[in-house]
Design a protein around this motif. Sequence first.
Motif, mmCIF file in Angstrom:
data_model
loop_
_atom_site.group_PDB
_atom_site.id
_atom_site.type_symbol
_atom_site.label_atom_id
_atom_site.label_comp_id
_atom_site.label_asym_id
_atom_site.label_seq_id
_atom_site.Cartn_x
_atom_site.Cartn_y
_atom_site.Cartn_z
ATOM 1 N N ILE A 132 0.962 -1.257 -0.157
ATOM 2 C CA ILE A 132 0.018 -0.127 0.109
ATOM 3 C C ILE A 132 0.984 1.157 -0.063
ATOM 4 O O ILE A 132 1.892 1.266 0.817
ATOM 5 C CB ILE A 132 -0.923 0.210 1.227
ATOM 6 C CG1 ILE A 132 -1.847 1.199 1.384
ATOM 7 C CG2 ILE A 132 -0.162 -0.098 2.424
ATOM 8 C CD1 ILE A 132 -2.956 0.957 2.088
ATOM 9 N N ILE A 162 -9.270 4.873 -3.292
ATOM 10 C CA ILE A 162 -8.322 3.981 -3.347
ATOM 11 C C ILE A 162 -8.217 3.694 -4.860
ATOM 12 O O ILE A 162 -9.167 3.560 -5.586
ATOM 13 C CB ILE A 162 -8.376 2.671 -2.643
ATOM 14 C CG1 ILE A 162 -7.044 1.708 -2.756
ATOM 15 C CG2 ILE A 162 -9.752 2.331 -3.027
ATOM 16 C CD1 ILE A 162 -7.202 0.702 -1.797
ATOM 17 N N LEU A 183 -9.202 -2.792 3.446
ATOM 18 C CA LEU A 183 -7.743 -2.754 4.101
ATOM 19 C C LEU A 183 -7.552 -2.777 5.477
ATOM 20 O O LEU A 183 -8.123 -2.522 6.458
ATOM 21 C CB LEU A 183 -7.074 -1.272 3.532
ATOM 22 C CG LEU A 183 -6.762 -1.146 2.104
ATOM 23 C CD1 LEU A 183 -5.972 0.089 1.878
ATOM 24 C CD2 LEU A 183 -6.070 -2.434 1.412
ATOM 25 N N SER A 214 0.207 -2.799 -6.406
ATOM 26 C CA SER A 214 0.089 -2.137 -5.430
ATOM 27 C C SER A 214 -1.251 -1.355 -5.484
ATOM 28 O O SER A 214 -2.042 -1.414 -6.291
ATOM 29 C CB SER A 214 1.044 -1.108 -5.307
ATOM 30 O OG SER A 214 2.436 -1.435 -5.240
ATOM 31 N N LEU A 222 -3.374 6.665 5.320
ATOM 32 C CA LEU A 222 -2.239 5.797 5.597
ATOM 33 C C LEU A 222 -1.550 6.224 6.938
ATOM 34 O O LEU A 222 -1.319 5.302 7.966
ATOM 35 C CB LEU A 222 -1.300 5.589 4.520
ATOM 36 C CG LEU A 222 -0.510 4.127 4.939
ATOM 37 C CD1 LEU A 222 -1.090 3.085 5.203
ATOM 38 C CD2 LEU A 222 0.334 4.036 3.651
#
Length: 413
Positions: A132, A162, A183, A214, A222
Motif C-alpha cells: 500500500i 483508493i 484494508l 500495489s 495511511l
Amino acid sequence: RDLHSFPTRRSSDLHIECMDYRIQLAKRMLSNKKGSLIGAVLAVSIGILVIHVNFVIFQGLYDAIIRDLSSYRFGDVRVTDEEEFITKSDVFLVNWFERIPYVEAAAPRVQSSASINATKNGKLIEEFGVQIVGVDPFRDTRVSTVHETVTEGQYVLSRNSIVVGSSVSEDLGGVRVGDSLQLQVVDRRGEDQIRRFLVTGIVISPGGQGLDRSVIIHIDALRDMLGRDGETGEILVKLNDPKKADEVKEYFLRTFPNDDFKAETIEESAEEALSGFRSGIAMINMIGYFGMMSSAFAVVTIQMMLVSSKTREVGIMRAIGAKRKDILVLFIVQGMMIGALGAGLGTAMGLGYTFYAKETRMSFQGSLPLEVSYNWPNIVQTAIMAFTLAVIASIYPSFRATKLQPVEAMRSV
C-alpha cells in the motif's frame, strides 16, 4: 641551392605518385571483382549493424526501466531514514529541495503492507497481502507519472478513495471503479486497523514497472491507520537534469549530517533490479563483438580469393620492378577500402535503425517503450573497430601476395 633541392622534391613527388598509383590500382582490382567487394563490405557492415541493434534493444530496455522506475517509484533522488520513518516535517524537506535550482519538484510518500479483500455479488474474495502506497495527490503528480497510468476512473481524490493496480484488480476478481475494498494494516502499537475505501481508479503501466501490484491511497489516510501522524516514509525528488542526481544527493547529506537520512540516486535505489540486467547487456554486447570478429574472417577469405585471382597481375608487377612492399601496400589498401566502405555502410544502417526505433518509440508486444539514445562515442568506437579489423584481416593475404615469385606467378595462370 635549387640544384641541391631538385632531387629531393623529385623523389618526394615520385613517392606520392607511386602511392597514388597503388591506390588507383587497388580500386581497379576491387572494381573488377564487384561480387567479392560487395560480399566483404556487407560482412563488415552487418557486423556493425548487429552491434547497433543489440545496443538499441538492450541498452534501450535498460534505460527504459530506469526511466520508469524513476518516474513511478523512486524519483531521481530518493530520501529515506536509516531507522524507519522520517520524523522531520515533510513540508520543510519538500520546500528545502524545491529551492535548489536543479530540482523540479519533491513529494512525500508512505509505504506499508496490508491485507485486502473485496465483496462482489455478496461473495467475499479471498484475502491476501498487498503493498500500500500513501501519496499526496497534489504533490505526487509533479514528481511521479503514476497518475498518467490510470486507465479507468481517476487518481486519488480524497481520504476514502483508493486506486488499485491492475494485477491486484485481477486477483480480487476484477474490481472496477465504484467497488468497495477493505484494508487491514498493523499500526505502530501492533494493533489491527481496518478501513473501507471506494475504488476511484485502476492503474496499469507498460511493462509493469509502475504500481500495478500495489494500491494507492491518500497519504494522510495511511498515516492515520499506521498511527504515524506527521511522519513520512520517503521523499521523492524529481530533477530538471537527472545527471545532477549525485550532486543534489551529496549536498543534501552535507546539509543534514546529524540526521539519520539516507539518500540514493535511481541507480542505487534500483540496484537489485538493475544489476542482473547489466550483466546480460555485457554478455549480449560481447556476442555482438564476436560477430564482428567473424566478419573479419570473411574479409580474410575474400582477400585470399582476390590474391588468387590476381596472381598473374602480381607477377607482371614484380617483373617490371614492383617491390614486395608495393604489393603489400596494394592489398592492405584494398583492406582499408573494404573497411571504410563497410564501416560507413554499417554505421549508416545502424543510425537508420536507431532513428526508426527512437521516432516510433519501439516496444515489443505491448511492453514498455524503449528509451533510445544516440551514443556517439559507442558509434564511433564501433566504426573504428570494424575498420581496424578489416585492415588487420588484410595483412595475411597481403603477406601471401608478396611471397609470389614473378616467373611462377606469371606461369600459374
